[in-house]
Scaffold this motif. Sequence first.
Motif, mmCIF file in Angstrom:
data_model
loop_
_atom_site.group_PDB
_atom_site.id
_atom_site.type_symbol
_atom_site.label_atom_id
_atom_site.label_comp_id
_atom_site.label_asym_id
_atom_site.label_seq_id
_atom_site.Cartn_x
_atom_site.Cartn_y
_atom_site.Cartn_z
ATOM 1 N N MET A 1 0.955 -1.066 0.075
ATOM 2 C CA MET A 1 -0.039 0.104 -0.082
ATOM 3 C C MET A 1 0.805 1.456 -0.049
ATOM 4 N N PRO A 2 0.784 2.072 -1.066
ATOM 5 C CA PRO A 2 1.709 3.020 -1.073
ATOM 6 C C PRO A 2 1.548 4.285 -0.023
ATOM 7 N N GLU A 3 2.245 4.923 0.482
ATOM 8 C CA GLU A 3 2.339 6.118 1.329
ATOM 9 C C GLU A 3 2.134 7.080 0.440
ATOM 10 N N ILE A 4 1.000 7.912 0.379
ATOM 11 C CA ILE A 4 1.086 9.268 -0.494
ATOM 12 C C ILE A 4 1.338 10.470 0.229
ATOM 13 N N SER A 5 1.250 10.600 1.696
ATOM 14 C CA SER A 5 1.529 11.833 2.673
ATOM 15 C C SER A 5 1.367 11.373 4.019
ATOM 16 N N ARG A 6 2.445 12.309 4.496
ATOM 17 C CA ARG A 6 2.492 11.965 6.177
ATOM 18 C C ARG A 6 2.622 13.323 6.783
ATOM 19 N N PHE A 7 1.881 13.471 7.908
ATOM 20 C CA PHE A 7 1.833 14.836 8.445
ATOM 21 C C PHE A 7 1.150 14.693 10.064
ATOM 22 N N TYR A 8 1.896 15.055 11.125
ATOM 23 C CA TYR A 8 1.242 15.177 12.391
ATOM 24 C C TYR A 8 1.173 13.636 13.054
ATOM 25 N N GLY A 9 2.051 12.705 12.486
ATOM 26 C CA GLY A 9 1.891 11.304 12.903
ATOM 27 C C GLY A 9 0.739 10.655 12.114
ATOM 28 N N ILE A 10 0.110 11.255 11.150
ATOM 29 C CA ILE A 10 -0.719 10.468 10.248
ATOM 30 C C ILE A 10 -0.185 10.136 9.306
ATOM 31 N N ILE A 11 -0.301 8.762 8.782
ATOM 32 C CA ILE A 11 0.070 8.621 7.544
ATOM 33 C C ILE A 11 -1.175 8.193 6.616
ATOM 34 N N ILE A 12 -1.100 8.692 5.411
ATOM 35 C CA ILE A 12 -2.272 8.476 4.435
ATOM 36 C C ILE A 12 -1.799 7.539 3.218
ATOM 37 N N SER A 13 -2.516 6.629 2.805
ATOM 38 C CA SER A 13 -2.116 5.530 1.799
ATOM 39 C C SER A 13 -3.347 5.348 0.840
ATOM 40 N N LEU A 14 -2.860 4.862 -0.280
ATOM 41 C CA LEU A 14 -3.870 4.182 -1.077
ATOM 42 C C LEU A 14 -3.382 2.799 -1.447
ATOM 43 N N TYR A 15 -4.591 2.157 -1.738
ATOM 44 C CA TYR A 15 -4.396 0.374 -2.200
ATOM 45 C C TYR A 15 -4.464 0.563 -3.864
ATOM 46 N N TRP A 16 -3.588 -0.325 -4.095
ATOM 47 C CA TRP A 16 -3.568 -0.634 -5.725
ATOM 48 C C TRP A 16 -4.788 -1.430 -5.889
ATOM 49 N N VAL A 54 -7.186 15.094 8.693
ATOM 50 C CA VAL A 54 -7.279 14.442 7.339
ATOM 51 C C VAL A 54 -8.257 15.318 6.377
ATOM 52 N N ASN A 55 -9.457 15.798 6.783
ATOM 53 C CA ASN A 55 -10.327 16.404 6.080
ATOM 54 C C ASN A 55 -9.807 17.717 5.429
ATOM 55 N N GLN A 56 -8.892 18.476 6.533
ATOM 56 C CA GLN A 56 -8.367 19.678 5.887
ATOM 57 C C GLN A 56 -7.198 19.419 4.836
ATOM 58 N N TRP A 57 -6.512 18.296 4.970
ATOM 59 C CA TRP A 57 -5.642 17.836 3.866
ATOM 60 C C TRP A 57 -6.373 17.680 2.634
ATOM 61 N N LEU A 58 -7.625 16.816 2.908
ATOM 62 C CA LEU A 58 -8.329 16.491 1.599
ATOM 63 C C LEU A 58 -8.900 17.755 0.902
ATOM 64 N N ASP A 59 -9.204 18.700 1.675
ATOM 65 C CA ASP A 59 -9.803 19.859 1.163
ATOM 66 C C ASP A 59 -8.827 20.356 0.102
ATOM 67 N N LEU A 60 -7.349 20.490 0.483
ATOM 68 C CA LEU A 60 -6.468 21.183 -0.197
ATOM 69 C C LEU A 60 -6.032 20.059 -1.613
ATOM 70 N N HIS A 61 -6.295 19.121 -1.333
ATOM 71 C CA HIS A 61 -5.647 18.138 -2.257
ATOM 72 C C HIS A 61 -6.543 17.382 -2.920
ATOM 73 N N ILE A 81 1.945 13.453 -2.182
ATOM 74 C CA ILE A 81 1.153 14.444 -2.104
ATOM 75 C C ILE A 81 1.696 15.341 -0.786
ATOM 76 N N ASP A 82 1.767 16.549 -1.110
ATOM 77 C CA ASP A 82 2.659 17.495 0.070
ATOM 78 C C ASP A 82 1.671 17.272 1.406
ATOM 79 N N PRO A 83 2.550 17.319 2.477
ATOM 80 C CA PRO A 83 1.703 17.073 3.716
ATOM 81 C C PRO A 83 1.104 18.452 3.967
ATOM 82 N N LEU A 84 0.118 18.402 5.004
ATOM 83 C CA LEU A 84 -0.494 19.228 5.820
ATOM 84 C C LEU A 84 0.500 20.060 6.468
ATOM 85 N N GLN A 85 0.409 21.533 6.455
ATOM 86 C CA GLN A 85 1.419 22.253 7.031
ATOM 87 C C GLN A 85 0.861 23.246 8.199
#
Length: 85
Positions: A1-16, A54-61, A81-85
């Motif tokens: 499962m590829p990791e697409i972003s990481r911020f504030y201890g949150i790891i976001i991934s997509l499955y193939w 995660v919702n804030q990040w999705l709003d941006l990306h 994808i860039d992390p939430l800053q």
Amino acid sequence: MPEISRFYGIIISLYWKDHNPPHVHFTYGDYECSISVLDRIVDGQAPAKVISKVNQWLDLHEQEVLTLWENAQSGKQIGRIDPLQ
């Protein structure tokens, strides 16, 4: 499962070639959830502050995530994808 972003201890991934609707998976410590990109329905449990980030990040990306989703569905390489800053 590829990791697409990481911020504030949150790891976001997509499955193939994952099932619809488009969604991402995220982990935070021992919490594991998924959230749909378009309607933001959460499957799983996590602290409200984590889901909010995660919702804030999705709003941006959102469009970038949907593009990566399409690539993952067709077996193409996906990037990060860039992390939430």
